[in-house]
Design a protein around this motif. Sequence first.
Motif: not given
Length: 218
Positions: A170-193
């Motif tokens: 229960r209380r799971l999010l849509d896969a696209e929403v989770i993936a979008g949050q993940h992508a933001e994390i990876l983008d921050a890593v990629a630029i060294g932040d």
Amino acid sequence: MTLEDRSLGVVGIVDAVTRRLRARILAGEIAGHTALTEAKVSELFGVARPSAKAAIEQLVASGLLVRTAHRSARVVAIDPEMVRDVYRTRTRLESAALRELAAVRTVPAGASDANAEMLRMPAGPSPETVDPDLRFHTALIDGIASERTSRMYRSVLDEVRLCMAQVQGRRLLDAEVIAGQHAEILDAVAIGDGDRAAELLAAHLRSAEERLVEAVGE
């Protein structure tokens, strides 16, 4: 055919029983508070009691079962306090890993692959998102190449899976929403932040924590 009949050897039998019992607990097939006696596990898997006892003790050591004095081992039953502690432990470990990765601007391939898999999933919440989601987070930890940190993290992941199993997805999010949050994390890593990556991760896990706490309360 029972496990005993397969000539696995004592260690092999114990490991096989441990894996099967662990899988059933994490799948939610055995509910929280359920007592698991040596006799019950022996009958369930067709093994001798010493093998059943050893498997039970392995799962007690891993935190999936709990045993109090003079009582049978029982499946851990989650509560809000446990959920919060598990998720805050995850946040501490993963935040440290993200800062290390960002310092060298390294995005683990396993994290990118797991996130791409989530983006290919059909729209809507689904229990199928759990495995790639956890593979994403595990890849972040493995990316810093610390055997001990990876081992510590995997012990926490068993408790994460237990939390998810006992609330039946229960209380799971849509896969696209989770993936979008993940992508933001990876983008921050990629630029060294690293600080930004850690902030995004904390918000991501805090949201999951609150959804699980609400589900446990129901």
